[in-house]
Design an enzyme around this catalytic site. Structure first.
Site, PDB file in Angstrom:
ATOM      1  CD  GLU A 173      10.111  13.088  11.632  1.00 20.82           C
ATOM      2  OE1 GLU A 173       8.900  12.817  11.721  1.00 20.82           O
ATOM      3  OE2 GLU A 173      10.934  12.314  11.125  1.00 20.82           O
ATOM      4  CE  LYS A 204      -1.563   2.996   2.597  1.00 22.51           C
ATOM      5  NZ  LYS A 204      -1.597   4.216   1.789  1.00 22.51           N
ATOM      6  CD  GLU A 226      13.428   1.170   9.562  1.00 24.77           C
ATOM      7  OE1 GLU A 226      13.894   2.253   9.961  1.00 24.77           O
ATOM      8  OE2 GLU A 226      13.914   0.072   9.855  1.00 24.77           O
ATOM      9  CB  CYS A 231      13.578   8.952   8.481  1.00 23.32           C
ATOM     10  SG  CYS A 231      14.573   7.823   7.518  1.00 23.32           S
TER      11      CYS A 231
HETATM   12  P1  NAD Z   1       2.449   8.461   7.521  1.00 28.80           P
HETATM   13  O1  NAD Z   1       2.597   7.677   8.779  1.00 28.80           O
HETATM   14  O2  NAD Z   1       1.419   9.499   7.453  1.00 28.80           O
HETATM   15  O3  NAD Z   1       2.114   7.459   6.322  1.00 28.80           O
HETATM   16  C1  NAD Z   1       2.958   6.370   6.016  1.00 28.80           C
HETATM   17  C2  NAD Z   1       2.116   5.258   5.410  1.00 28.80           C
HETATM   18  O4  NAD Z   1       1.294   4.700   6.439  1.00 28.80           O
HETATM   19  C3  NAD Z   1       1.150   5.765   4.332  1.00 28.80           C
HETATM   20  O5  NAD Z   1       1.063   4.808   3.304  1.00 28.80           O
HETATM   21  C4  NAD Z   1      -0.156   5.889   5.085  1.00 28.80           C
HETATM   22  O6  NAD Z   1      -1.294   5.794   4.256  1.00 28.80           O
HETATM   23  C5  NAD Z   1      -0.067   4.689   6.034  1.00 28.80           C
HETATM   24  N1  NAD Z   1      -0.890   4.769   7.244  1.00 28.80           N
HETATM   25  C6  NAD Z   1      -1.181   5.871   7.979  1.00 28.80           C
HETATM   26  N2  NAD Z   1      -1.950   5.523   9.038  1.00 28.80           N
HETATM   27  C7  NAD Z   1      -2.145   4.183   8.974  1.00 28.80           C
HETATM   28  C8  NAD Z   1      -2.848   3.244   9.780  1.00 28.80           C
HETATM   29  N3  NAD Z   1      -3.511   3.610  10.869  1.00 28.80           N
HETATM   30  N4  NAD Z   1      -2.832   1.942   9.423  1.00 28.80           N
HETATM   31  C9  NAD Z   1      -2.158   1.537   8.328  1.00 28.80           C
HETATM   32  N5  NAD Z   1      -1.488   2.386   7.513  1.00 28.80           N
HETATM   33  C10 NAD Z   1      -1.470   3.690   7.827  1.00 28.80           C
HETATM   34  O7  NAD Z   1       3.903   8.995   7.161  1.00 28.80           O
HETATM   35  P2  NAD Z   1       4.313   9.950   5.956  1.00 28.80           P
HETATM   36  O8  NAD Z   1       3.848  11.320   6.301  1.00 28.80           O
HETATM   37  O9  NAD Z   1       3.903   9.328   4.656  1.00 28.80           O
HETATM   38  O10 NAD Z   1       5.917   9.883   6.016  1.00 28.80           O
HETATM   39  C11 NAD Z   1       6.688  10.723   6.817  1.00 28.80           C
HETATM   40  C12 NAD Z   1       7.133   9.991   8.061  1.00 28.80           C
HETATM   41  O11 NAD Z   1       7.829   8.814   7.708  1.00 28.80           O
HETATM   42  C13 NAD Z   1       8.113  10.816   8.884  1.00 28.80           C
HETATM   43  O12 NAD Z   1       7.799  10.733  10.251  1.00 28.80           O
HETATM   44  C14 NAD Z   1       9.451  10.132   8.628  1.00 28.80           C
HETATM   45  O13 NAD Z   1      10.401  10.300   9.649  1.00 28.80           O
HETATM   46  C15 NAD Z   1       9.038   8.713   8.452  1.00 28.80           C
HETATM   47  N6  NAD Z   1      10.048   7.967   7.705  1.00 28.80           N
HETATM   48  C16 NAD Z   1      10.863   7.102   8.376  1.00 28.80           C
HETATM   49  C17 NAD Z   1      11.857   6.413   7.695  1.00 28.80           C
HETATM   50  C18 NAD Z   1      12.763   5.452   8.426  1.00 28.80           C
HETATM   51  O14 NAD Z   1      13.467   4.711   7.752  1.00 28.80           O
HETATM   52  N7  NAD Z   1      12.771   5.421   9.734  1.00 28.80           N
HETATM   53  C19 NAD Z   1      12.039   6.614   6.326  1.00 28.80           C
HETATM   54  C20 NAD Z   1      11.194   7.501   5.668  1.00 28.80           C
HETATM   55  C21 NAD Z   1      10.195   8.175   6.376  1.00 28.80           C
END
Ligand code: NAD
Length: 487
Positions: free
Chosen positions: A390, A180, A255, A289
């Site tokens: 963040e 997804k 992650e 991140c």
């Molecule tokens: P987000 O959590 O809003 O979304 C990430 C994914 O999760 C999306 O596909 C979203 O639709 C899905 N999602 C959201 N809520 C969900 C739920 N309740 N159940 C299942 N799926 C759900 O994050 P974002 O805004 O897309 O990305 C930014 C974040 O990602 C930042 O906090 C960043 O630090 C983190 N990030 C971490 C890494 C790492 O390797 N640690 C790498 C890249 C990004």
């Protein structure tokens, strides 16, 4: 959509299930972050679509898991050729839907290729251990076996590389997968699905269901036939996923967010530290991140560091991400832009001083984009929100410190624990401070990105499990011990 993407995407981008494009009654706009204009509409799924995809993945798994690993790895080899052939179109698609500068998008395609090559190198790995026999005539082995159907949930900041980061190790290990992608950037994932099909990867091995986290992500996590959820995204979503996965007692690999400290000691190479501090903040408009989220500089070199930082900042060019000269593009979405603007406003109210700010593009075509002016901020109180939460944007806070003990306390005073940076020429200081940093990654005298054979894993609220390397691969297998008496 431009002609350039015709080999990557169908006319009406939709779900990719069992090798077919499956349309839906509902769809959502995908916007270009630098203009705000609609690129296309993409199908959005629901619980039924997820069920359909998981069932197909479960059927495909029966044949896929039986293939020898070298044969599965050979399919990755063919996928590599497809990605190489379409590399420039993929980079352009990435710029169009995500907004990072073209040079960085090309870098992300290279990153995806490295991830594919690395997983393909697992072709001939040993797949278990022979145990010491407790009596004559006993032969016992512990074998690695695939988990089943993996559910992968990806964010918008590296929509291309993170699709491969989850998919390649999962399928080489014998699993099938339902991905997804982020609802903000679904096109890169669909393009890679197209290329996997062109590479001959059998139908049902890789499936993509588009839609929101609340509906599609939630249904994927809760589906009874999903054996592992691997997710990259925010800590809030990660916690929710973990709660739901607990109901089924399945593993999760998360992650999540970060708040990387960037520490510069008195004896550091100041020019290098300043250039790296800036690049580690501005890359992908601050949406990484492992970005430098807060810079700590020892008092003896503070003034020199600021001068070097301002010199480096003079090279920042904010503008059309398709232009070769651009170094910083727009934020990915309106809510993301507003989040950074609100943090900046509060920073100024808290007494923060802006010592540099970049100019925004004037091109009329770009006025609908999600532009945020990159800035450097000093004179912040210890409890400033920008030093704790963040930011995920191009705002670089710089703080002065006196002793190593003081900076370690500040650096570790965070609920996150993903990446950290340390600049010093003293080996003893480097290793002592590296021991003290409560982070899954420490970069000494260099910035990222992480290496494919490392283990990208956050501590504390930054995550659980991890990606890459041998440790990352291990999350995609379970173990079976077989005891044989051959007397
Ligand atoms: P987000 O959590 O809003 O979304 C990430 C994914 O999760 C999306 O596909 C979203 O639709 C899905 N999602 C959201 N809520 C969900 C739920 N309740 N159940 C299942 N799926 C759900 O994050 P974002 O805004 O897309 O990305 C930014 C974040 O990602 C930042 O906090 C960043 O630090 C983190 N990030 C971490 C890494 C790492 O390797 N640690 C790498 C890249 C990004």
């Amino acid at each position: 959509m431009t002609h350039l993407f015709k080999h990557l995407l169908p006319e009406q981008p939709s779900h990719f299930i069992n090798g077919q494009w499956v349309s839906a009654s509902e769809s959502d706009e995908v916007l270009n972050p630098s203009t705000g204009k609609v690129i296309t509409r993409v199908a959005t799924g629901d619980k039924t679509t997820v069920d359909q995809a998981v069932r197909q993945a479960a059927t495909a798994r029966k044949h896929w898991a039986k293939k020898p690993q070298p044969e599965r790895a050979a399919f990755l080899g063919a996928w590599i050729e497809q990605v190489k052939e379409h590399a420039e179109a993929l980079a352009h698609l990435l710029v169009t839907e995500q907004g990072k500068p073209l040079s960085e998008a090309r870098g992300e395609v290279e990153m995806a290729l490295t991830m594919l090559r690395y997983s393909a190198s697992f072709a001939w790995r040993n797949q278990g251990e022979v145990l010491a026999a407790s009596a004559p005539g006993q032969h016992s082995v512990t074998r690695e076996v695939p988990l089943g159907v993996v559910g992968a949930i990806t964010p918008w900041n590296f929509p291309l590389a993170l699709f491969i980061r989850k998919t390649a190790p999962a399928i080489v290990a014998g699993n099938t997968i339902v991905v997804k992608p982020s609802e903000v950037t679904p096109l890169s994932a669909l393009a890679l699905a197209t290329l996997s099909q062109k590479a001959g990867i059998p139908a049902g091995v890789i499936n993509v269901v588009c839609g929101t986290g609340r509906v599609v992500g939630d249904a994927l996590v809760k589906h009874p036939d999903i054996a592992l959820i691997t997710m990259t995204g925010s800590t809030g979503a990660g916690k929710q996923i973990m709660k739901n996965a607990a109901e089924k007692v399945i593993p999760v690999s998360l992650e999540l967010g970060g708040k990387a400290p960037f520490i510069v000691m008195n004896d550091a190479d100041i020019e290098r530290a300043a250039t790296d501090a800036l690049n580690a903040r501005m890359s992908n408009c601050g949406q990484v991140c492992i970005c430098n989220e807060r810079t700590y500089v020892q008092r003896g070199v503070y003034d020199a560091f600021i001068q070097a930082l301002l010199k480096a900042a003079a090279g920042v060019v904010v503008g059309d991400p398709m232009a070769e000269s651009t170094t910083v593009g727009p934020k990915v979405s309106v809510p993301e832009k507003e989040h950074v603007e609100a943090l900046m406003k509060e920073t100024l109210q808290e007494g923060g001083k802006v010592i540099w700010q970049a100019e925004l593009p004037r091109d009329p075509e770009l006025q609908g984009g999600n532009w945020v002016a990159p800035a450097i901020v000093t004179d912040l109180p210890d409890n400033a929100r920008i030093l704790r939460e963040e930011v995920f944007g191009p705002i670089l806070p710089v703080v002065v410190f006196d002793t190593p003990e003081e900076v370690i306390e500040k650096a570790n005073d965070s609920e996150y624990g993903l990446s950290s940076y340390l600049y010093t020429r003293d080996l003893s200081v480097a290793l002592t401070l590296s021991d003290a940093l409560e982070y899954g990654e420490v970069y000494i005298n260099r910035h990222g990105p992480e290496e494919i054979n490392g283990f990208h894993a956050g501590w504390k609220l930054s995550g659980l499990g991890g990606d890459d390397g041998e440790h990352g691969y291990q999350l995609y297998v379970k173990r079976k011990t077989v005891y044989i008496d051959y007397h």
